[in-house]
Design a protein around this motif. Structure first.
Motif, short mmCIF file in Angstrom:
data_model
loop_
_atom_site.label_atom_id
_atom_site.label_comp_id
_atom_site.label_asym_id
_atom_site.label_seq_id
_atom_site.Cartn_x
_atom_site.Cartn_y
_atom_site.Cartn_z
N LEU A 120 71.48 79.82 11.17
CA LEU A 120 71.57 79.09 9.90
C LEU A 120 70.20 78.94 9.27
N PHE A 121 69.20 78.59 10.06
CA PHE A 121 67.83 78.46 9.54
C PHE A 121 67.33 79.79 9.00
N GLY A 122 67.62 80.88 9.71
CA GLY A 122 67.21 82.21 9.25
C GLY A 122 67.89 82.59 7.95
N ALA A 123 69.17 82.28 7.82
CA ALA A 123 69.89 82.58 6.58
C ALA A 123 69.33 81.79 5.40
N ILE A 124 69.01 80.53 5.64
CA ILE A 124 68.42 79.71 4.58
C ILE A 124 67.05 80.24 4.20
N ALA A 125 66.25 80.62 5.19
CA ALA A 125 64.92 81.17 4.92
C ALA A 125 65.02 82.48 4.14
N ALA A 126 65.98 83.33 4.49
CA ALA A 126 66.15 84.59 3.76
C ALA A 126 66.58 84.34 2.32
N PHE A 127 67.49 83.40 2.13
CA PHE A 127 67.95 83.08 0.77
C PHE A 127 66.81 82.51 -0.07
N LEU A 128 66.07 81.57 0.50
CA LEU A 128 64.96 80.97 -0.25
C LEU A 128 63.84 81.97 -0.50
N LEU A 185 66.78 87.66 10.01
CA LEU A 185 66.86 86.98 8.72
C LEU A 185 65.60 86.15 8.45
N LEU A 186 65.11 85.50 9.47
CA LEU A 186 63.89 84.71 9.31
C LEU A 186 62.71 85.62 8.96
N GLY A 187 62.63 86.76 9.59
CA GLY A 187 61.56 87.71 9.30
C GLY A 187 61.64 88.26 7.88
N ILE A 188 62.85 88.54 7.42
CA ILE A 188 63.02 89.04 6.05
C ILE A 188 62.64 87.97 5.04
N ALA A 191 61.91 71.80 19.70
CA ALA A 191 63.25 72.28 19.35
C ALA A 191 63.33 72.71 17.89
N LEU A 192 62.37 72.33 17.07
CA LEU A 192 62.37 72.72 15.66
C LEU A 192 61.91 74.16 15.44
N ASN A 193 61.35 74.80 16.46
CA ASN A 193 60.89 76.18 16.35
C ASN A 193 62.11 77.10 16.32
N PRO A 194 62.37 77.79 15.20
CA PRO A 194 63.57 78.62 15.12
C PRO A 194 63.52 79.85 16.03
N LEU A 195 62.33 80.30 16.39
CA LEU A 195 62.24 81.45 17.29
C LEU A 195 62.51 81.06 18.74
N GLY A 196 62.35 79.80 19.05
CA GLY A 196 62.55 79.34 20.42
C GLY A 196 63.97 79.59 20.91
#
Length: 108
Positions: A84-92, A2-5, A54-59
């Protein structure tokens, strides 16, 4: 995924307006590679940097994959936060792409 998309949608829209994206993106990808725990475990990060780290979503995803391969317990909270971060990034990213696509023809 999701983050990649989400990142792909952002970069695709920005690439229409910013012509130097071919020089900018590889720099950020390389920075993300070295700031993620790909070549080292997260435990190797100094204690004072761990809150920022810890803020790195890929970590969380990389550490969960490493734990699954090594048959260790997975941090489901970190995995859920990354999801959750990936879903928000995909939506935005999708929203930004849809908002800016009307101007693509003018910019090209």
């Amino acid at each position: 995924m999701l983050l990649g998309i989400g990142a792909a949608w952002f970069l695709a829209a920005w690439g229409v307006f910013i012509k130097d994206m071919t020089q900018i993106v590889p720099l950020f990808v390389q920075m993300l590679l070295f700031l993620s725990p790909v070549f080292y475990p997260a435990s190797a990060v100094p204690g004072f940097l761990r809150p920022v780290y810890a803020l790195n979503p890929l970590g969380a995803v990389i550490e969960a994959t490493r734990a699954a391969i090594l048959v260790q317990p997975i941090s489901w909270f970190a995995w859920g936060a990354a999801l959750l971060f990936g879903a928000i990034a995909a939506f935005l990213g999708h929203s930004f792409f849809r908002h800016s696509r009307d101007e693509f023809a003018d910019a090209l």
